[in-house]
Design a protein around this motif. Structure first.
Motif, PDB file in Angstrom:
ATOM      1  N   GLY A   4      15.157  -9.873  -3.966  1.00 12.23           N
ATOM      2  CA  GLY A   4      14.507  -8.931  -4.851  1.00 12.23           C
ATOM      3  C   GLY A   4      13.233  -8.361  -4.255  1.00 12.23           C
ATOM      4  N   LEU A   5      12.457  -9.220  -3.615  1.00 16.97           N
ATOM      5  CA  LEU A   5      11.206  -8.779  -2.991  1.00 16.97           C
ATOM      6  C   LEU A   5      11.467  -7.757  -1.894  1.00 16.97           C
ATOM      7  CD1 LEU A   5       8.117  -9.143  -2.458  1.00 16.97           C
ATOM      8  CD2 LEU A   5       8.767 -10.954  -0.841  1.00 16.97           C
ATOM      9  N   ALA A  52      14.113  -5.870  -1.438  1.00 17.01           N
ATOM     10  CA  ALA A  52      14.662  -4.638  -2.002  1.00 17.01           C
ATOM     11  C   ALA A  52      13.557  -3.789  -2.614  1.00 17.01           C
ATOM     12  CB  ALA A  52      15.728  -4.969  -3.041  1.00 17.01           C
ATOM     13  N   ARG A  53      12.594  -4.451  -3.248  1.00 23.07           N
ATOM     14  CA  ARG A  53      11.501  -3.724  -3.905  1.00 23.07           C
ATOM     15  C   ARG A  53      10.653  -2.954  -2.901  1.00 23.07           C
ATOM     16  NH1 ARG A  53       6.576  -6.023  -5.982  1.00 23.07           N
ATOM     17  NH2 ARG A  53       7.461  -8.088  -5.662  1.00 23.07           N
ATOM     18  N   PHE A  54      10.612  -3.454  -1.672  1.00 25.93           N
ATOM     19  CA  PHE A  54       9.809  -2.792  -0.644  1.00 25.93           C
ATOM     20  C   PHE A  54      10.661  -1.978   0.332  1.00 25.93           C
ATOM     21  CE2 PHE A  54       6.779  -5.768  -2.302  1.00 25.93           C
ATOM     22  CZ  PHE A  54       5.563  -5.113  -2.184  1.00 25.93           C
ATOM     23  N   GLY A  55      11.888  -1.651  -0.093  1.00 24.43           N
ATOM     24  CA  GLY A  55      12.689  -0.701   0.659  1.00 24.43           C
ATOM     25  C   GLY A  55      13.583  -1.271   1.732  1.00 24.43           C
ATOM     26  N   HIS A  56      13.748  -2.602   1.755  1.00 24.50           N
ATOM     27  CA  HIS A  56      14.621  -3.225   2.747  1.00 24.50           C
ATOM     28  C   HIS A  56      15.983  -3.508   2.122  1.00 24.50           C
ATOM     29  CE1 HIS A  56      11.315  -3.836   5.579  1.00 24.50           C
ATOM     30  NE2 HIS A  56      10.594  -4.249   4.556  1.00 24.50           N
ATOM     31  N   GLN A  57      17.036  -3.306   2.893  1.00 21.79           N
ATOM     32  CA  GLN A  57      18.389  -3.608   2.425  1.00 21.79           C
ATOM     33  C   GLN A  57      18.830  -4.958   2.966  1.00 21.79           C
ATOM     34  OE1 GLN A  57      21.457  -0.978   3.816  1.00 21.79           O
ATOM     35  NE2 GLN A  57      23.070  -1.969   2.617  1.00 21.79           N
ATOM     36  N   GLU A 100       2.136  -9.127   1.421  1.00 25.36           N
ATOM     37  CA  GLU A 100       1.898  -8.156   2.495  1.00 25.36           C
ATOM     38  C   GLU A 100       1.919  -8.831   3.868  1.00 25.36           C
ATOM     39  OE1 GLU A 100       0.106  -8.505  -0.185  1.00 25.36           O
ATOM     40  OE2 GLU A 100       0.411  -6.632  -1.286  1.00 25.36           O
TER      41      GLU A 100
END
Length: 210
Positions: free
Chosen positions: A15-16, A18-23, A112
């Motif tokens: 989930g983390l 995905a939230r930052f744009g990683h698949q 981060e």
């Protein structure tokens, strides 16, 4: 590609990311599934834990080392609760040393920080927790440096296959003194508890490697 045996942590990381744009192309819970998924998906980076089923020892890290041996350019980030000495150095030495990282979970203070490490490893950088470096350097020191000159002499004679009685005659000391020296050698080399003959063999191996 994510490998983590804890379902809650695995799903949380999915989930983390995905939230930052990683698949996340696959999220698995054991080392064998990790190898299979990497072959199937050819990921840009692998994030893996160390302890995984079936043995919950170092399966994840060994799988990472094997994957890097097959594909040295595959970025791998290990995220673990502890330093697994026997394979950590091998992983960090794999390929040309680029695209690899080893972070301790308890020392990743911010999201981060983790995401930055992920990006750096994926881009071919190297990210290693300072505590990992400290422990590996400590392990790589000369294992015999803690021995006295006499203890080194006794260990050299053990390496020649001498018995305690033979060593005592060679050094002109009592067998009791030789026994004390050997006990001190085994203790200083931090050899695991075992039958004494086996520990003597381990001590000889340390002598030959030094």
């Amino acid at each position: 590609m994510l490998a983590e045996d804890s379902v809650l942590l695995r799903e949380g990381l999915v989930g983390l990311l995905a939230r930052f744009g990683h698949q996340v192309v696959a999220a698995v819970g054991d080392a064998e599934a990790l190898r299979t998924a990497v072959a199937e998906h050819d990921p840009d980076i692998v994030v893996t834990d160390v302890r995984m089923p079936p043995g919950l020892q170092d399966e994840g890290l060994r799988a990472a080392v094997a994957l890097r041996a097959q594909r040295p350019s595959l970025p791998v980030l290990v995220l673990s609760q502890y330093v697994q000495h026997s394979y950590a150095a091998e992983l960090l030495d794999s390929g040309d040393g680029s695209g690899v990282g080893y972070l301790l979970k308890d020392r990743v203070g911010q999201v981060e920080e983790f995401l930055d490490a992920l990006r750096r490893v994926a881009d071919g950088g190297t990210v290693v927790d300072p505590e990992v470096v400290r422990q590996l350097l400590r392990r790589r020191r000369d294992p015999l440096e803690r021995l006295s000159a006499r203890e080194r002499e006794v260990l050299g004679l053990i390496a020649e296959g001498r018995s305690n009685a033979s060593i005592a005659r060679e050094l002109v000391v009592s067998e009791a003194a030789v026994g004390k020296h050997i006990g001190s050698i085994l203790s200083k080399l931090d050899l695991p508890p075992a039958e004494e003959t086996h520990r003597r063999v381990l001590a000889v191996l340390a002598f030959l490697r030094a």
